[in-house]
Scaffold this active site. Structure first.
Site, short mmCIF file in Angstrom:
data_model
loop_
_atom_site.label_atom_id
_atom_site.label_comp_id
_atom_site.label_asym_id
_atom_site.label_seq_id
_atom_site.Cartn_x
_atom_site.Cartn_y
_atom_site.Cartn_z
N HIS A 171 53.22 -16.05 37.52
CA HIS A 171 53.80 -17.23 38.15
C HIS A 171 52.74 -18.28 38.43
O HIS A 171 51.70 -17.97 39.00
CB HIS A 171 54.52 -16.81 39.43
N TYR A 230 48.50 -39.28 23.35
CA TYR A 230 48.94 -38.61 24.57
C TYR A 230 49.97 -37.51 24.33
O TYR A 230 50.78 -37.21 25.20
CB TYR A 230 49.45 -39.61 25.61
N ALA A 231 49.93 -36.89 23.16
CA ALA A 231 50.83 -35.76 22.86
C ALA A 231 50.21 -34.49 23.43
O ALA A 231 49.74 -33.62 22.70
CB ALA A 231 51.07 -35.65 21.36
N ASN A 232 50.19 -34.43 24.75
CA ASN A 232 49.58 -33.32 25.48
C ASN A 232 50.48 -32.97 26.66
O ASN A 232 51.06 -33.86 27.29
CB ASN A 232 48.19 -33.71 26.00
N ASP A 264 47.37 -32.47 21.27
CA ASP A 264 47.20 -33.08 19.96
C ASP A 264 45.85 -32.68 19.38
O ASP A 264 45.05 -32.02 20.05
CB ASP A 264 47.37 -34.60 20.05
N HIS A 279 45.48 -39.19 32.41
CA HIS A 279 44.98 -38.44 31.25
C HIS A 279 43.66 -37.75 31.59
O HIS A 279 43.42 -36.61 31.17
CB HIS A 279 44.82 -39.37 30.05
#
Length: 131
Positions: A20, A120-122, A28, A98
């Site tokens: 948990h 920003y594909a994170n 990316d 970021h």
């Protein structure tokens, strides 16, 4: 052979050990991964595999109670942000910068590196419980 959709043994191993609130990141191809954090590198060529398909596959296996996303994502990559929201549905979203997201990577169990090249594909997935 596994009956579930996720075939990558490294990702499956990390997920099976998560408790948990443990965290797993998907990034990316340009996301800097700290040396102390496990890197699961799926990147083959530009765009393969994609961020969204990787996110969907992992969400089939991992119970997630919260996601951390860079606040810049919504403005810089609005189409990606919309897709993420549709996929995670009612999961809590916490927006951080970021730079803060990159700092959080050191506390992740692993970072799954994709071939994605969308800015920003994170995302950081915070594990929930199934009961």
């Amino acid at each position: 052979m596994r009956k579930t959709s996720l075939l990558n043994s490294n990702i499956s191993s990390v997920i099976s050990k998560m408790g948990h609130t443990d965290m797993l990141a998907i990034g990316d191809c340009g996301l800097p991964i700290p040396k102390e954090t496990e890197r699961i590198d799926l990147a083959l060529i530009k765009g393969v595999p994609g961020f969204i398909e990787t996110l969907k596959a992992i969400l089939e296996e991992l119970q997630v109670e919260e996601v951390l996303i860079a606040k810049e994502t919504e403005k810089v990559s609005p189409e990606l942000f919309t897709e993420i929201k549709e996929i995670i549905k009612d999961t809590k979203i916490t927006f951080i910068s970021h730079e803060e997201l990159k700092k959080e990577l050191k506390d992740c169990k692993a970072v799954v590196r994709t071939g994605e090249q969308t800015p920003y594909a994170n995302i950081i997935l915070k594990s929930g419980v199934v009961f």
